[in-house]
Motif scaffolding. Structure first.
Motif, PDB file in Angstrom:
ATOM      1  N   PRO A 198       0.836  -1.211   0.000  1.00  0.00           N
ATOM      2  CA  PRO A 198       0.000   0.000   0.000  1.00  0.00           C
ATOM      3  C   PRO A 198       0.870   1.261   0.000  1.00  0.00           C
ATOM      4  O   PRO A 198       2.006   1.256   0.496  1.00  0.00           O
ATOM      5  CB  PRO A 198      -0.803  -0.126   1.291  1.00  0.00           C
ATOM      6  N   GLN A 199       0.306   2.328  -0.540  1.00  0.00           N
ATOM      7  CA  GLN A 199       1.079   3.569  -0.641  1.00  0.00           C
ATOM      8  C   GLN A 199       1.439   4.117   0.732  1.00  0.00           C
ATOM      9  O   GLN A 199       2.509   4.706   0.909  1.00  0.00           O
ATOM     10  CB  GLN A 199       0.287   4.609  -1.436  1.00  0.00           C
ATOM     11  N   TRP A 200       0.565   3.897   1.714  1.00  0.00           N
ATOM     12  CA  TRP A 200       0.841   4.480   3.026  1.00  0.00           C
ATOM     13  C   TRP A 200       2.093   3.870   3.658  1.00  0.00           C
ATOM     14  O   TRP A 200       2.798   4.552   4.412  1.00  0.00           O
ATOM     15  CB  TRP A 200      -0.353   4.310   3.959  1.00  0.00           C
ATOM     16  N   THR A 201       2.393   2.606   3.361  1.00  0.00           N
ATOM     17  CA  THR A 201       3.612   2.010   3.910  1.00  0.00           C
ATOM     18  C   THR A 201       4.856   2.664   3.316  1.00  0.00           C
ATOM     19  O   THR A 201       5.846   2.900   4.021  1.00  0.00           O
ATOM     20  CB  THR A 201       3.634   0.502   3.648  1.00  0.00           C
ATOM     21  N   ALA A 202       4.807   2.966   2.018  1.00  0.00           N
ATOM     22  CA  ALA A 202       5.945   3.663   1.403  1.00  0.00           C
ATOM     23  C   ALA A 202       6.086   5.067   1.968  1.00  0.00           C
ATOM     24  O   ALA A 202       7.208   5.549   2.197  1.00  0.00           O
ATOM     25  CB  ALA A 202       5.758   3.716  -0.110  1.00  0.00           C
ATOM     26  N   ASP A 203       4.953   5.744   2.212  1.00  0.00           N
ATOM     27  CA  ASP A 203       5.016   7.094   2.777  1.00  0.00           C
ATOM     28  C   ASP A 203       5.642   7.087   4.169  1.00  0.00           C
ATOM     29  O   ASP A 203       6.540   7.897   4.470  1.00  0.00           O
ATOM     30  CB  ASP A 203       3.606   7.689   2.849  1.00  0.00           C
ATOM     31  N   VAL A 204       5.196   6.174   5.013  1.00  0.00           N
ATOM     32  CA  VAL A 204       5.738   6.102   6.375  1.00  0.00           C
ATOM     33  C   VAL A 204       7.203   5.679   6.343  1.00  0.00           C
ATOM     34  O   VAL A 204       8.035   6.189   7.111  1.00  0.00           O
ATOM     35  CB  VAL A 204       4.894   5.146   7.231  1.00  0.00           C
ATOM     36  N   ALA A 205       7.545   4.748   5.450  1.00  0.00           N
ATOM     37  CA  ALA A 205       8.933   4.303   5.350  1.00  0.00           C
ATOM     38  C   ALA A 205       9.843   5.450   4.931  1.00  0.00           C
ATOM     39  O   ALA A 205      10.972   5.570   5.434  1.00  0.00           O
ATOM     40  CB  ALA A 205       9.038   3.145   4.363  1.00  0.00           C
ATOM     41  N   ALA A 261      11.515   2.249  -2.018  1.00  0.00           N
ATOM     42  CA  ALA A 261      10.154   2.637  -1.633  1.00  0.00           C
ATOM     43  C   ALA A 261       9.192   2.721  -2.804  1.00  0.00           C
ATOM     44  O   ALA A 261       7.977   2.830  -2.599  1.00  0.00           O
ATOM     45  CB  ALA A 261      10.185   3.982  -0.898  1.00  0.00           C
ATOM     46  N   GLY A 262       9.693   2.720  -4.016  1.00  0.00           N
ATOM     47  CA  GLY A 262       8.802   2.769  -5.163  1.00  0.00           C
ATOM     48  C   GLY A 262       8.470   4.182  -5.583  1.00  0.00           C
ATOM     49  O   GLY A 262       9.175   5.133  -5.224  1.00  0.00           O
ATOM     50  N   PRO A 263       7.391   4.361  -6.355  1.00  0.00           N
ATOM     51  CA  PRO A 263       7.017   5.698  -6.845  1.00  0.00           C
ATOM     52  C   PRO A 263       6.807   6.679  -5.697  1.00  0.00           C
ATOM     53  O   PRO A 263       6.184   6.365  -4.684  1.00  0.00           O
ATOM     54  CB  PRO A 263       5.720   5.443  -7.616  1.00  0.00           C
ATOM     55  N   ALA A 264       7.340   7.875  -5.863  1.00  0.00           N
ATOM     56  CA  ALA A 264       7.278   8.886  -4.806  1.00  0.00           C
ATOM     57  C   ALA A 264       6.019   9.728  -4.939  1.00  0.00           C
ATOM     58  O   ALA A 264       5.537   9.989  -6.050  1.00  0.00           O
ATOM     59  CB  ALA A 264       8.514   9.784  -4.867  1.00  0.00           C
ATOM     60  N   ALA A 265       5.476  10.154  -3.813  1.00  0.00           N
ATOM     61  CA  ALA A 265       4.412  11.153  -3.799  1.00  0.00           C
ATOM     62  C   ALA A 265       5.045  12.539  -3.861  1.00  0.00           C
ATOM     63  O   ALA A 265       6.173  12.745  -3.399  1.00  0.00           O
ATOM     64  CB  ALA A 265       3.559  11.004  -2.541  1.00  0.00           C
ATOM     65  N   TRP A 266       4.325  13.512  -4.385  1.00  0.00           N
ATOM     66  CA  TRP A 266       4.915  14.834  -4.592  1.00  0.00           C
ATOM     67  C   TRP A 266       5.309  15.498  -3.277  1.00  0.00           C
ATOM     68  O   TRP A 266       6.267  16.264  -3.227  1.00  0.00           O
ATOM     69  CB  TRP A 266       3.953  15.729  -5.375  1.00  0.00           C
TER      70      TRP A 266
END
Length: 601
Positions: A198-205, A261-266
């Protein structure tokens, strides 16, 4: 190549064991530092051969059951291996001379090669377990080196704070890798990249990685250990910690945020950019207030780490919005400045060690006039100070120029928050560059120019030949890579292409070095033309002053800076005590100056 690097790491660990046995003999210094220099040069050659390609990975039956320990070399790790091993070779060469003055060498020699081995192993580790294991080994080895002068209370406090912050940072990285590995425990980097989450795991990581790396690199407000620990360590260790270890931390953040982490959020770019810009300004402001040479350089490290993270934040923002060329420009600027910072900050810490040994003090208020006593080492210090102050045509200017060019591309970002934040961050970065110039002018002017402000400064002596060779070598690279930045940017192209999708375009001009980070009609930079212009205009100005201004000179008593008029008169009388050119006359002059009370002007 990966196996050869593992052999080099084993050689460093063997040198650490030899240092523990021979540390109480003079041969221990030659074995440890000379062996570390040789192994660093071999590892540097291997890393240079691995640039631009991928070496076959190696899996060892070590670590936790069923997991093993994986090692691999890709363009990103190869680029940072070059940085680590070049800095390690320079520090080892410097230590061959500087290490003669270590009071308790048995507290340094066993841990120095282990520190070098751990930094190399962190960079080539290809799974989370090996990465964190060697990360902790790097932290513990550097802590032991910081505690070399353990009898001083401030050193013990620095070691305690450093250990506390390092442990907290490792915990953040452990949690980040746990989130990225997922419930199946895919700790190998290749498995992390291939997994879906999920995207939230990449964000927190990413946030955890920023906290973990920021605490180790010195991002504000997680910087509290750095200005304490770097001055407490021996100077060659301070150079490694500031110039090399902080770049291993930069590698760790790039590996997680750009690769795993994969694709980054802005908004990732916004957070990292803000942390970097604020750290750059506040770090250099604090450096302007310090009196200890190594503390000034430690706070300057915070400023330069802020510049690097600002570039990484810009790259994340551009990559999230699909602006590949702008992302490649920002990432190139960050990587180039990381390499440049290793060069000139290591030189400056080497110079700080020469000052401490030659003058017996590091306090700027007690120095002055060292350019007359330390004529050779004053030259590379001047070159490094000009480079870190981003003066053209040296390498510091080239990387900061690329960073500001990336800031100018911010109008293409679609998010309104980034459209506001990036220009504001650019203004902060420009302000930090101006303050850095003032800081290094203050440092060099107070230490090397003017008259001695203490008897120790008046009787200072030059550094040994080996230490000067290390300083001159790194300062020469600052000049070479400033005049020919394409030598570095060409080797960074595979790294940038892998992480941003496209590398920075370059086109040869008449000098073969014209860079085009944006279309040629908008901007270009030719360092050789700028160097030629500076040389011609400086020569014409000197010739004009010599031919037409010499007759108009008015002779007067030299300005005494912080000395009172009474001290200046005493100094003038002291000049007449001994014949011209007498060494005792200079000592008498400095003695009169130092004994006179200072007054405010």
């Amino acid at each position: 190549m990966t196996a050869a690097l593992l052999v080099c790491a084993l050689a460093w660990l063997a040198l650490g064991a030899a240092g523990a046995i021979l540390s109480r003999r003079d041969a221990g210094r030659m074995v440890v530092y000379g062996g570390s220099l040789a192994v660093s040069l071999v590892a540097l050659a291997i890393a240079l051969g691995a640039l631009g390609g991928r070496a076959p990975g190696v899996t060892l039956p070590l670590g936790l059951p069923g997991i093993g320990m994986r090692f691999a070399v890709d363009p990103l790790s190869a680029a940072f291996l070059v940085l680590v091993d070049l800095g390690g070779a320079a520090a080892s060469l410097y230590a061959l001379g500087y290490g003669r003055h270590e009071a308790e060498p048995w507290r340094v020699l066993p841990f120095y090669p282990v520190f070098l081995a751990a930094m190399n192993l962190v960079v080539i580790a290809a799974d989370a377990y090996g990465f964190l294991l060697f990360w902790e080994l790097m932290s513990l080895a550097s802590w032991a080196l910081v505690m070399a002068d353990h009898k001083r209370a401030e050193t013990r406090l620095a070691g305690f704070v450093y250990l506390l912050m390092a442990s907290a940072g490792t915990l953040m990285l452990l949690l980040a890798f746990g989130l990225l590995a997922g419930p199946r425990g895919a700790y190998a980097f290749a498995a992390i990249i291939a997994s879906h989450r999920p995207q939230w795991t990449a964000d927190v990581a990413m946030l955890l990685a920023l906290l973990g790396a920021g605490s180790k690199a010195g991002l504000m407000p997680l910087h509290v250990w750095l200005p304490r620990a770097h001055p407490a360590a021996p100077s060659h260790v301070s150079a490694l910690m500031s110039g090399v270890m902080t770049k291993v931390v930069v590698y760790a953040f790039i590996r997680i945020a750009f690769d795993l982490a994969g694709p980054a959020a802005w908004w990732w770019g916004l957070v990292v950019l803000a942390a970097g810009a604020v750290s750059a300004v506040l770090g250099v402001l604090q450096a302007l207030l310090e009196d200890d040479v190594k503390t000034v350089l430690a706070y300057s490290t915070i400023e330069n780490i802020g510049l690097i993270f600002a570039g990484l934040g810009l790259a994340l923002a551009f990559r999230a919005d699909g602006l590949a060329l702008a992302a490649s420009l920002a990432l190139t600027a960050a990587l180039f400045h990381a390499f440049n910072h290793m060069l000139f900050k290591s030189t400056l810490f080497f110079g700080a060690g020469a000052i401490q040994h030659g003058a017996g003090t590091r306090r700027l208020s007690e120095l002055g006039g060292l350019i007359h006593r330390m004529r050779v080492s004053a030259v590379p210090m001047l070159v490094a100070a000009m480079a870190i102050a981003a003066l053209p045509p040296l390498n510091g200017f080239a990387s900061e120029w690329l960073l500001l060019q990336a800031v100018l591309l911010s109008p293409s970002l679609p998010q309104f928050g980034l459209k506001l934040a990036v220009p504001a961050a650019g203004a902060l970065l420009a302000l930090a560059a101006a303050f850095a110039s003032a800081c290094l002018v203050r440092l060099y002017g107070m230490a090397y120019l003017g008259r001695p402000r203490s008897a120790a400064a008046a009787t200072a002596h030059e550094a040994d030949g080996i230490s000067r060779a290390a300083m001159i070598g790194l300062a020469s690279l600052c000049v070479i890579f400033g005049l020919m930045p394409a030598l570095v940017l060409g080797h960074l192209a595979p790294v940038v292409r892998e992480l941003a999708g496209v590398s920075l375009p370059a086109r040869p001009g008449w000098s073969g070095l014209t860079l085009l980070p944006v279309p040629a009609r908008q901007s270009s930079y030719d360092p050789l033309l700028i160097a030629l212009f500076i040389a011609v205009t400086s020569g014409l100005a000197a010739l004009g002053l010599h031919r037409f201004g010499s007759r108009a000179l008015r002779r007067a008593v030299p300005w005494g800076a912080a000395f009172s008029p009474r001290a200046t008169r005493r100094c003038r009388r002291a000049r007449n005590i001994r014949p011209r050119g007498s060494a005792s006359r200079s000592a008498a002059c400095s003695r009169h100056c130092c004994s006179a009370p200072a007054t405010r002007w």
